[in-house]
Design a protein around this motif. Structure first.
Motif, PDB file in Angstrom:
ATOM      1  N   LYS A   1       0.931  -1.251   0.008  1.00 45.54           N
ATOM      2  CA  LYS A   1      -0.212   0.049   0.188  1.00 45.54           C
ATOM      3  C   LYS A   1       0.626   1.397   0.015  1.00 45.54           C
ATOM      4  CE  LYS A   1      -2.681  -0.906   3.593  1.00 45.54           C
ATOM      5  NZ  LYS A   1      -3.788  -0.657   4.565  1.00 45.54           N
TER       6      LYS A   1
ATOM      7  N   HIS B   1     -16.301  -1.684  -2.892  1.00 45.56           N
ATOM      8  CA  HIS B   1     -15.372  -0.488  -3.052  1.00 45.56           C
ATOM      9  C   HIS B   1     -14.659   0.002  -1.710  1.00 45.56           C
ATOM     10  CE1 HIS B   1     -14.287   3.239  -4.947  1.00 45.56           C
ATOM     11  NE2 HIS B   1     -14.724   3.806  -3.830  1.00 45.56           N
TER      12      HIS B   1
ATOM     13  N   TYR C   1     -11.907  -2.169  -1.200  1.00 46.07           N
ATOM     14  CA  TYR C   1     -10.769  -1.622  -2.083  1.00 46.07           C
ATOM     15  C   TYR C   1      -9.962  -0.469  -1.550  1.00 46.07           C
ATOM     16  CZ  TYR C   1     -12.086  -5.400  -5.525  1.00 46.07           C
ATOM     17  OH  TYR C   1     -12.322  -6.586  -5.994  1.00 46.07           O
ATOM     18  N   VAL C   2     -10.613   0.384  -1.142  1.00 45.07           N
ATOM     19  CA  VAL C   2     -10.044   1.677  -0.714  1.00 45.07           C
ATOM     20  C   VAL C   2      -9.297   1.278   0.330  1.00 45.07           C
ATOM     21  CG1 VAL C   2     -10.332   3.912   0.281  1.00 45.07           C
ATOM     22  CG2 VAL C   2     -11.586   3.263  -1.790  1.00 45.07           C
TER      23      VAL C   2
ATOM     24  N   LYS D   1      -6.077  -0.811  -2.816  1.00 46.48           N
ATOM     25  CA  LYS D   1      -6.283  -1.524  -4.245  1.00 46.48           C
ATOM     26  C   LYS D   1      -6.841  -0.452  -5.036  1.00 46.48           C
ATOM     27  CE  LYS D   1      -6.389  -6.374  -2.724  1.00 46.48           C
ATOM     28  NZ  LYS D   1      -7.082  -7.445  -2.648  1.00 46.48           N
ATOM     29  N   ARG D   2      -7.846   0.462  -4.526  1.00 50.46           N
ATOM     30  CA  ARG D   2      -8.133   1.501  -5.372  1.00 50.46           C
ATOM     31  C   ARG D   2      -8.054   2.882  -4.764  1.00 50.46           C
ATOM     32  NH1 ARG D   2     -14.195  -0.475  -6.428  1.00 50.46           N
ATOM     33  NH2 ARG D   2     -13.631  -2.207  -8.413  1.00 50.46           N
ATOM     34  N   ALA D   3      -7.774   3.877  -5.497  1.00 50.90           N
ATOM     35  CA  ALA D   3      -7.704   5.187  -4.869  1.00 50.90           C
ATOM     36  C   ALA D   3      -8.887   5.803  -4.549  1.00 50.90           C
ATOM     37  CB  ALA D   3      -6.899   6.129  -5.753  1.00 50.90           C
ATOM     38  N   PRO D   4      -9.187   6.596  -3.327  1.00 53.80           N
ATOM     39  CA  PRO D   4     -10.475   7.015  -3.263  1.00 53.80           C
ATOM     40  C   PRO D   4     -10.744   8.380  -3.846  1.00 53.80           C
ATOM     41  CG  PRO D   4      -8.988   7.601  -1.348  1.00 53.80           C
ATOM     42  CD  PRO D   4      -8.484   6.456  -2.391  1.00 53.80           C
ATOM     43  N   SER D   5     -12.019   8.566  -4.399  1.00 54.57           N
ATOM     44  CA  SER D   5     -12.267   9.958  -5.159  1.00 54.57           C
ATOM     45  C   SER D   5     -12.573  10.914  -3.936  1.00 54.57           C
ATOM     46  CB  SER D   5     -13.442   9.573  -5.972  1.00 54.57           C
ATOM     47  OG  SER D   5     -14.481   9.407  -5.090  1.00 54.57           O
TER      48      SER D   5
ATOM     49  N   THR E   1     -15.714   9.908  -2.289  1.00 53.87           N
ATOM     50  CA  THR E   1     -15.774   8.870  -1.386  1.00 53.87           C
ATOM     51  C   THR E   1     -15.232   9.118   0.030  1.00 53.87           C
ATOM     52  OG1 THR E   1     -15.401   7.090  -3.069  1.00 53.87           O
ATOM     53  CG2 THR E   1     -14.626   6.377  -0.952  1.00 53.87           C
TER      54      THR E   1
END
Length: 70
Positions: free
Chosen positions: A2, A37, A40-41, A45-49, A52
Motif C-alpha cells: 500500500k 469499493h 478496495y479503498v 487497491k483503489r484510490a478514493p475519490s 468517497t
C-alpha cells in the motif's frame, strides 16, 4: 504494498470505527458505499475519490482531513 496515503486512510478509518464503537462492516452502509469499493479503498487497491472521502467523513461526522492526518 500500500502507498502511505492508503495506510493513513486505513489507520484513521479503523481509529474512527473504534471511537464510534462500530464494526468495520458498518462503515460502507453508513457512508452509502458498496462494501467491495470500501474494502478496495481501505486495502489500497483503489484510490478514493474526493466524493468517497467526503462520504466516509460524513458517516463519521468529521472533516475529511481526519481521514488522512498522521
Amino acid at each position: 504494498m500500500k502507498n502511505p496515503f492508503a495506510d493513513r486512510i486505513d489507520r484513521n478509518v479503523r481509529r474512527l470505527v473504534k471511537k464510534n464503537g462500530w464494526a468495520l462492516e458498518k462503515v460502507p452502509l453508513e457512508a452509502g458505499l458498496s462494501r467491495s469499493h470500501f474494502f478496495y479503498v481501505l486495502t489500497g487497491k483503489r484510490a478514493p475519490s474526493m466524493m468517497t472521502l467526503k462520504k466516509l467523513a460524513d458517516a463519521f461526522k468529521v472533516d475529511v482531513s481526519e481521514l488522512w492526518k498522521r
